[in-house]
Design a protein around this motif. Structure first.
Motif, PDB file in Angstrom:
ATOM      1  N   TYR A 136       0.851  -1.189   0.000  1.00 24.17           N
ATOM      2  CA  TYR A 136       0.000   0.000   0.000  1.00 24.17           C
ATOM      3  C   TYR A 136       0.877   1.226   0.000  1.00 24.17           C
ATOM      4  CZ  TYR A 136       1.003   0.571   4.956  1.00 24.17           C
ATOM      5  OH  TYR A 136       1.644   0.746   6.147  1.00 24.17           O
ATOM      6  N   LYS A 137       0.292   2.364  -0.389  1.00 29.54           N
ATOM      7  CA  LYS A 137       1.013   3.641  -0.312  1.00 29.54           C
ATOM      8  C   LYS A 137       0.010   4.763  -0.158  1.00 29.54           C
ATOM      9  CE  LYS A 137       1.196   4.758  -5.235  1.00 29.54           C
ATOM     10  NZ  LYS A 137       2.060   5.137  -6.331  1.00 29.54           N
ATOM     11  N   LYS A 138       0.478   5.851   0.369  1.00 29.54           N
ATOM     12  CA  LYS A 138      -0.355   7.040   0.531  1.00 29.54           C
ATOM     13  C   LYS A 138      -0.460   7.735  -0.827  1.00 29.54           C
ATOM     14  CE  LYS A 138      -0.746  11.400   2.955  1.00 29.54           C
ATOM     15  NZ  LYS A 138      -0.175  12.308   3.955  1.00 29.54           N
ATOM     16  N   THR A 139      -1.671   8.059  -1.214  1.00 34.71           N
ATOM     17  CA  THR A 139      -1.866   8.801  -2.446  1.00 34.71           C
ATOM     18  C   THR A 139      -2.149  10.251  -2.100  1.00 34.71           C
ATOM     19  OG1 THR A 139      -4.213   8.257  -2.472  1.00 34.71           O
ATOM     20  CG2 THR A 139      -2.755   6.818  -3.727  1.00 34.71           C
ATOM     21  N   SER A 140      -1.906  11.122  -3.018  1.00 32.49           N
ATOM     22  CA  SER A 140      -2.103  12.539  -2.735  1.00 32.49           C
ATOM     23  C   SER A 140      -3.586  12.847  -2.536  1.00 32.49           C
ATOM     24  CB  SER A 140      -1.534  13.402  -3.871  1.00 32.49           C
ATOM     25  OG  SER A 140      -2.194  13.078  -5.074  1.00 32.49           O
TER      26      SER A 140
END
Length: 142
Positions: A136-140
């Motif tokens: 997972y990753k943080k999206t803007s």
């Protein structure tokens, strides 16, 4: 000279098909057939290549319909009317595993600082090992 057979090469044509190559040297009688045989450790399965002749010649053909992710042994053989059936040396190979499958990730129980994420996974292996990761990753924010 007695009938002699050698298995010289095994090469993959598809994930579950291999070509087996070898040579025979005819003895005192013509060779009536030659083939490759493959086994998963239980029994050899014959595949006819239609080889016949009186002199040294190549044996080769495709053994197909093998199982995925399975180790096999293969050998060429030839038969004449005097010596009978002579087996070549044994060559080993392993078929490829099927591709692993994964589902689209899902999320639930989303809170301000936590969430549950999940993804279904099917490894499709018999004797190989397989691993999976869920990234997972943080999206803007927009």
């Amino acid at each position: 000279m007695a009938l002699q057979v050698s298995t010289s090469n095994v090469s993959r044509t598809t994930d579950i098909s291999y070509q087996v190559f070898g040579n025979f040297w005819a003895g005192s009688a013509p060779v009536t057939n030659g083939a490759g045989r493959a086994t998963d450790g239980v029994n050899y399965t014959n595949t006819q290549f239609g080889v016949s002749g009186n002199n040294a010649d190549a044996i080769g053909g495709t053994i197909s319909g093998l199982s995925y992710d399975t180790t096999y042994s293969a050998r060429c053989y030839a038969t004449d009317g005097v010596t009978g059936t002579v087996n070549g040396n044994v060559v080993g190979f392993k078929t490829n595993a099927q591709l692993a499958l994964s589902d689209t990730p899902t999320s639930s129980a989303v809170e301000s600082t936590t969430a549950t994420i999940a993804c279904g996974y099917t490894p499709n292996v018999t004797s190989s090992t397989c691993s999976a990761q869920l990234q997972y990753k943080k999206t803007s924010e927009g």
